[in-house]
Write a protein that holds these residues in place. Structure first.
Motif, PDB file in Angstrom:
ATOM      1  N   LEU A 153       0.835  -1.207   0.000  1.00 31.61           N
ATOM      2  CA  LEU A 153       0.000   0.000   0.000  1.00 31.61           C
ATOM      3  C   LEU A 153       0.866   1.252   0.000  1.00 31.61           C
ATOM      4  O   LEU A 153       0.637   2.186  -0.783  1.00 31.61           O
ATOM      5  CB  LEU A 153      -0.923   0.000   1.224  1.00 31.61           C
ATOM      6  N   LEU A 154       1.871   1.268   0.868  1.00 29.07           N
ATOM      7  CA  LEU A 154       2.755   2.428   0.950  1.00 29.07           C
ATOM      8  C   LEU A 154       3.472   2.662  -0.376  1.00 29.07           C
ATOM      9  O   LEU A 154       3.528   3.787  -0.887  1.00 29.07           O
ATOM     10  CB  LEU A 154       3.779   2.222   2.071  1.00 29.07           C
ATOM     11  N   LEU A 155       4.007   1.593  -0.964  1.00 27.77           N
ATOM     12  CA  LEU A 155       4.728   1.717  -2.232  1.00 27.77           C
ATOM     13  C   LEU A 155       3.803   2.163  -3.363  1.00 27.77           C
ATOM     14  O   LEU A 155       4.189   2.978  -4.208  1.00 27.77           O
ATOM     15  CB  LEU A 155       5.389   0.381  -2.593  1.00 27.77           C
ATOM     16  N   LEU A 156       2.581   1.632  -3.369  1.00 26.88           N
ATOM     17  CA  LEU A 156       1.624   2.010  -4.411  1.00 26.88           C
ATOM     18  C   LEU A 156       1.265   3.489  -4.318  1.00 26.88           C
ATOM     19  O   LEU A 156       1.232   4.199  -5.342  1.00 26.88           O
ATOM     20  CB  LEU A 156       0.355   1.162  -4.301  1.00 26.88           C
ATOM     21  N   LEU A 157       1.004   3.965  -3.111  1.00 29.25           N
ATOM     22  CA  LEU A 157       0.643   5.374  -2.939  1.00 29.25           C
ATOM     23  C   LEU A 157       1.809   6.289  -3.307  1.00 29.25           C
ATOM     24  O   LEU A 157       1.613   7.355  -3.906  1.00 29.25           O
ATOM     25  CB  LEU A 157       0.188   5.625  -1.498  1.00 29.25           C
ATOM     26  N   LEU A 158       3.024   5.873  -2.970  1.00 25.49           N
ATOM     27  CA  LEU A 158       4.200   6.659  -3.346  1.00 25.49           C
ATOM     28  C   LEU A 158       4.379   6.657  -4.860  1.00 25.49           C
ATOM     29  O   LEU A 158       4.742   7.676  -5.461  1.00 25.49           O
ATOM     30  CB  LEU A 158       5.451   6.096  -2.663  1.00 25.49           C
ATOM     31  N   TRP A 159       4.133   5.511  -5.477  1.00 24.54           N
ATOM     32  CA  TRP A 159       4.236   5.398  -6.940  1.00 24.54           C
ATOM     33  C   TRP A 159       3.252   6.347  -7.621  1.00 24.54           C
ATOM     34  O   TRP A 159       3.610   7.072  -8.559  1.00 24.54           O
ATOM     35  CB  TRP A 159       3.969   3.956  -7.347  1.00 24.54           C
ATOM     36  N   HIS A 213       3.250   8.915 -11.075  1.00 25.40           N
ATOM     37  CA  HIS A 213       2.084   9.411 -11.824  1.00 25.40           C
ATOM     38  C   HIS A 213       1.867  10.899 -11.599  1.00 25.40           C
ATOM     39  O   HIS A 213       1.204  11.559 -12.397  1.00 25.40           O
ATOM     40  CB  HIS A 213       0.818   8.669 -11.376  1.00 25.40           C
ATOM     41  N   GLN A 214       2.395  11.385 -10.477  1.00 17.99           N
ATOM     42  CA  GLN A 214       2.163  12.772 -10.063  1.00 17.99           C
ATOM     43  C   GLN A 214       0.664  13.049  -9.971  1.00 17.99           C
ATOM     44  O   GLN A 214       0.161  14.088 -10.411  1.00 17.99           O
ATOM     45  CB  GLN A 214       2.855  13.741 -11.040  1.00 17.99           C
ATOM     46  N   HIS A 236      -6.044   1.971  -8.883  1.00 14.23           N
ATOM     47  CA  HIS A 236      -4.970   2.062  -9.883  1.00 14.23           C
ATOM     48  C   HIS A 236      -5.315   1.307 -11.173  1.00 14.23           C
ATOM     49  O   HIS A 236      -5.219   1.857 -12.278  1.00 14.23           O
ATOM     50  CB  HIS A 236      -3.695   1.498  -9.258  1.00 14.23           C
ATOM     51  N   MET A 237      -5.736   0.059 -11.038  1.00 11.91           N
ATOM     52  CA  MET A 237      -6.040  -0.746 -12.223  1.00 11.91           C
ATOM     53  C   MET A 237      -7.319  -0.288 -12.915  1.00 11.91           C
ATOM     54  O   MET A 237      -7.394  -0.269 -14.149  1.00 11.91           O
ATOM     55  CB  MET A 237      -6.144  -2.228 -11.844  1.00 11.91           C
TER      56      MET A 237
END
Length: 312
Positions: free
Chosen positions: A69-75, A80-81, A159-160
């Protein structure tokens, strides 16, 4: 227009493939290892719990998804900005009342149905309540399980859903793909080994339900609340020695695992009732367009937002 919120970030097809492909790849690898090595998942879980204890095993099981979750939100935020708010909802800000309502209604329904089953089938349950063990479980579950379920929602319905919708320019493809993949993600669960692949009706059906919630309500809030309640109440109220969650819950289900009505009732009865309740409360309309209609192009979305801003 939830799917179109993805336009608020910097687009790039590769940006939408990294996380889903990586996560699904790990799930497939895990499943193949289990099948190839003929691993008894139930026995493995039991051995790990005996060695580590239920709470430590629960934390270690959930922790990788919390990191995800943390990595996805940072990504999303830095690659994606795109704001986390626009990944969560099409509203100006996250509607916490929606999250609370979905959590509350499904939590109450789950408790009532479980209580009724315990009352009418007392031989299937054993009272397992131990305050000394339950308090640490409650603290761990309340703090961590909503993060685990949020990862699954942000990945599949967030995201998906946005990425596939923008690429396909329709809503039905991301609904189908994310729902099926969400169900298949659970294929290595010990429940599948015990009950057979028929349990996938429940997992995939739940994926469709959560996808419909997201598209109809134009945001993740209801799905976030429902999913958190589903996993949290289960972990605290009743577990069994053949399920993915094995905790010091209030009750233990000692009945012989059988694939029965309890798999079909949620998908074909309870979920439609919940959709009706949510649709009445939040005034959902245009079901066909929201579930099967086209996704606007970026130019159309920008122009629409500009017109709405001018009218405001």
């Amino acid at each position: 227009m939830y799917v179109e919120q993805g336009y608020k970030g910097t687009l790039g097809l590769w940006k939408y493939f990294i996380f889903p492909v990586g996560f699904i790849g790990l799930m497939v690898l895990n499943y193949l290892i289990i099948q190839f090595l003929d691993i008894d998942v139930e026995a493995l879980i039991r051995s790990e719990i005996e060695r580590k204890g239920t709470n430590r095993f629960l934390v270690e099981s959930i922790l990788p998804l919390i990191v995800g979750l943390l990595l996805l939100l940072l990504w999303v935020k830095y690659v994606h900005q795109q704001s986390i708010s626009s990944l969560t909802t099409s509203r100006k800000k996250v509607d916490w009342k929606r999250i609370s309502f979905a959590f509350g209604i499904w939590g109450v329904i789950t408790i009532l149905l479980t209580a009724a089953d315990i009352y009418f089938s007392p031989d299937n349950y054993v009272l397992n309540f131990n305050l000394t063990k339950f308090i640490p479980l409650a603290i761990i579950a309340i703090l961590l399980i909503p993060l685990q379920t949020s990862f699954e929602e942000y990945l599949f319905r967030g995201h998906m859903m946005q990425g596939l919708g923008i690429m396909a320019k329709n809503r039905w493809l991301p609904l189908i793909v994310t729902s099926v993949l969400f169900g298949l993600m659970h294929i290595a669960n010990p429940e599948v080994d015990k009950l057979g692949y028929g349990i996938m009706i429940y997992y995939i059906g739940t994926g469709f339900f959560l996808g419909i919630l997201t598209l109809m309500d134009e945001g993740l809030e209801l799905a976030l609340g429902f999913h958190a309640a589903n996993n949290l109440i289960t972990a605290l109220l009743v577990t069994a020695d053949w399920t993915a969650f094995q905790t010091d819950s209030i009750y233990l289900d000692i009945s012989e695992p059988v694939l029965g009505w309890d798999v079909l009732i949620p998908v074909f009865v309870l979920y439609p009732i919940l959709l009706l309740i949510f649709s009445r409360k939040y005034g959902w309309k245009n079901w066909k367009d929201k579930l099967f209609g086209k996704v606007l192009t970026k130019d159309e979305f920008v122009a629409l937002n500009k017109n709405e801003s001018n009218l405001a």
